[in-house]
Design a protein around this motif. Structure first.
Motif, PDB file in Angstrom:
ATOM      1  N   SER A  91       3.994  11.111  -5.815  1.00 49.01           N
ATOM      2  CA  SER A  91       3.510   9.806  -6.262  1.00 49.01           C
ATOM      3  C   SER A  91       4.230   8.671  -5.552  1.00 49.01           C
ATOM      4  O   SER A  91       5.407   8.780  -5.205  1.00 49.01           O
ATOM      5  N   THR A  92       3.501   7.610  -5.347  1.00 51.25           N
ATOM      6  CA  THR A  92       4.133   6.367  -4.943  1.00 51.25           C
ATOM      7  C   THR A  92       4.729   5.707  -6.174  1.00 51.25           C
ATOM      8  O   THR A  92       4.494   6.144  -7.307  1.00 51.25           O
ATOM      9  N   PHE A 116       0.824  -1.204   0.000  1.00 55.18           N
ATOM     10  CA  PHE A 116       0.000   0.000   0.000  1.00 55.18           C
ATOM     11  C   PHE A 116       0.862   1.260   0.000  1.00 55.18           C
ATOM     12  O   PHE A 116       2.081   1.206   0.161  1.00 55.18           O
ATOM     13  N   GLN A 117       0.197   2.393  -0.186  1.00 49.80           N
ATOM     14  CA  GLN A 117       0.869   3.684  -0.049  1.00 49.80           C
ATOM     15  C   GLN A 117       0.242   4.449   1.114  1.00 49.80           C
ATOM     16  O   GLN A 117      -0.898   4.192   1.506  1.00 49.80           O
ATOM     17  N   ASP A 118       1.012   5.396   1.643  1.00 46.78           N
ATOM     18  CA  ASP A 118       0.526   6.242   2.739  1.00 46.78           C
ATOM     19  C   ASP A 118       0.052   7.566   2.162  1.00 46.78           C
ATOM     20  O   ASP A 118       0.771   8.214   1.412  1.00 46.78           O
ATOM     21  N   PHE A 119      -1.170   7.963   2.506  1.00 46.63           N
ATOM     22  CA  PHE A 119      -1.753   9.184   1.954  1.00 46.63           C
ATOM     23  C   PHE A 119      -1.699  10.364   2.919  1.00 46.63           C
ATOM     24  O   PHE A 119      -2.192  11.438   2.592  1.00 46.63           O
ATOM     25  N   GLY A 120      -1.150  10.151   4.111  1.00 44.25           N
ATOM     26  CA  GLY A 120      -1.156  11.206   5.115  1.00 44.25           C
ATOM     27  C   GLY A 120       0.205  11.785   5.396  1.00 44.25           C
ATOM     28  O   GLY A 120       0.607  12.805   4.824  1.00 44.25           O
ATOM     29  N   ASN A 150       3.549  -7.299   4.185  1.00 46.07           N
ATOM     30  CA  ASN A 150       2.977  -6.029   4.619  1.00 46.07           C
ATOM     31  C   ASN A 150       4.005  -4.958   4.300  1.00 46.07           C
ATOM     32  O   ASN A 150       4.978  -4.781   5.027  1.00 46.07           O
ATOM     33  N   PHE A 151       3.797  -4.260   3.197  1.00 44.17           N
ATOM     34  CA  PHE A 151       4.828  -3.376   2.664  1.00 44.17           C
ATOM     35  C   PHE A 151       4.225  -2.035   2.264  1.00 44.17           C
ATOM     36  O   PHE A 151       3.274  -1.984   1.490  1.00 44.17           O
ATOM     37  N   CYS A 152       4.775  -0.951   2.818  1.00 41.31           N
ATOM     38  CA  CYS A 152       4.356   0.405   2.447  1.00 41.31           C
ATOM     39  C   CYS A 152       5.294   0.912   1.354  1.00 41.31           C
ATOM     40  O   CYS A 152       6.498   1.082   1.584  1.00 41.31           O
ATOM     41  N   VAL A 153       4.752   1.139   0.168  1.00 35.32           N
ATOM     42  CA  VAL A 153       5.555   1.612  -0.953  1.00 35.32           C
ATOM     43  C   VAL A 153       5.868   3.097  -0.736  1.00 35.32           C
ATOM     44  O   VAL A 153       4.954   3.884  -0.474  1.00 35.32           O
ATOM     45  N   PRO A 154       7.132   3.486  -0.818  1.00 40.29           N
ATOM     46  CA  PRO A 154       7.495   4.885  -0.549  1.00 40.29           C
ATOM     47  C   PRO A 154       6.816   5.869  -1.498  1.00 40.29           C
ATOM     48  O   PRO A 154       6.535   5.550  -2.656  1.00 40.29           O
ATOM     49  N   THR A 155       6.556   7.065  -0.985  1.00 39.06           N
ATOM     50  CA  THR A 155       6.000   8.165  -1.768  1.00 39.06           C
ATOM     51  C   THR A 155       7.049   9.268  -1.843  1.00 39.06           C
ATOM     52  O   THR A 155       7.721   9.551  -0.854  1.00 39.06           O
TER      53      THR A 155
END
Length: 331
Positions: free
Chosen positions: A297-298, A179-183, A318-323
């Protein structure tokens, strides 16, 4: 001698014949079974797994119907091909989703086919397509959205087969996610480029009434502007959009970005000089438009690659794709 051994999971809510189907397709996807391999006979499965003949015949008939196995008289059942199917469920098909989709396909093994569907943020469409897909795929890649009924619908998919991508909303701790972080990532990207942002008189977040972009981005946009004493506004009515010299605009909609560029031409304003713009989500064309549009953008290529790894490897993730913010002439 068959390589495949099946055991009933008494804790599963799935019917026994569906467990058998899933076990065969899972074994094929992990290369435990390959094209030409023989499967256990009906009598053997009945004896080893305490299944009825009707249950085994029903499972094998469905696998034959899907073209996964074939039967040869007096010889038994064989894996006919090593191709398995993955269910990919996206919200909409925009330019940046094409990047994700292309990366996902490019990094999948040749023996895996993908069925692509879209829900367009419609909960009835979302529910119908999920229900119709159950039991037919080895892995499920799903883009959730912010609706109260999403969790009850998605929980019908076994956890070990489900990957939630792009937006982690309604994902459970036991779900795999890429996923990406939107905050906080938005705040950090803006903070890292504070100097060019501060050359403008106002910072306007164009958040049109038709967008589904996560609202947590508004909270972090406001926090950034407050912390840095920047005059700002969140504009939610697209009909009130009217660019002014000295303003910087954050765009989450490419439709509104096009209107921004139209107004620049009409008013003879130069992006990056008279007005500024930062666009959400990289697309292949944004680096060429008006000598380059600045984007937050991610990495959608990486997101597609990670999703493909989940499908081919089978391990939970469980991986947060960098933005990141890519600075171009429009800022």
């Amino acid at each position: 001698m068959s390589k495949f051994h099946f055991k009933i999971d008494p804790a599963s809510n799935q019917l026994k014949f569906q467990q058998l189907i899933d076990s065969v397709t899972e074994a094929i996807s992990k290369n435990l079974l390959q094209a030409g391999d023989i499967l256990p006979s009906v009598n053997q499965l009945c004896k080893e797994s305490s299944l009825s003949r009707d249950t085994v015949f029903k499972a094998y008939a469905e696998l034959k119907n899907r073209g996964i196995i074939e039967s040869v008289p007096n010889k038994g059942y064989f894996v006919s091909k090593a191709t398995t199917k993955v269910f990919l469920f996206l919200d909409t098909f925009k330019a940046y989703k094409e990047v994700l989709y292309g990366s996902f396909l490019e990094n999948l093994p040749d023996n895996i086919a993908v069925d692509l569907h879209f829900h367009h943020y419609n909960i009835n469409v979302f529910e119908t397509i999920i229900k119709e897909s159950l039991g037919k795929y080895t892995k499920y890649i799903v883009m959730n959205f912010d609706h109260k009924r999403v969790p009850e619908i998605v929980k019908q998919i076994p956890n070990n087969k489900l990957l939630v991508i792009d937006w982690e909303v309604h994902a459970k701790p036991e779900n795999s996610s890429v996923f990406q972080d939107f905050g906080q990532s938005l705040y950090d990207c803006l903070q890292a480029h504070l100097q060019p942002i501060k050359k403008y008189e106002r910072f306007i977040y164009m958040y049109p009434e038709f967008t589904y972009h996560p609202q947590e981005s508004i909270t972090h946009f406001n926090a950034f502007c407050k912390d840095n004493k920047i005059s700002s506004e969140v504009l939610k009515n697209s009909r009130e959009f009217n660019i002014q010299p000295g303003d910087l605009y954050l765009m989450v909609s490419d439709r509104m970005l096009a209107r921004f560029l139209d107004q620049c031409d009409q008013k003879k304003l130069v992006p990056g000089k008279d007005v500024g713009v930062i666009s959400y989500n990289e697309t292949p064309m944004k680096k060429y438009v008006k000598e380059g549009i600045t984007v937050i953008s991610t990495d959608f290529e990486l997101m597609g690659r990670k999703a493909a790894e989940f499908v081919s490897g089978g391990e939970s993730v469980n991986f947060c794709v960098p933005t990141k913010l890519t600075l171009r002439s429009s800022l």
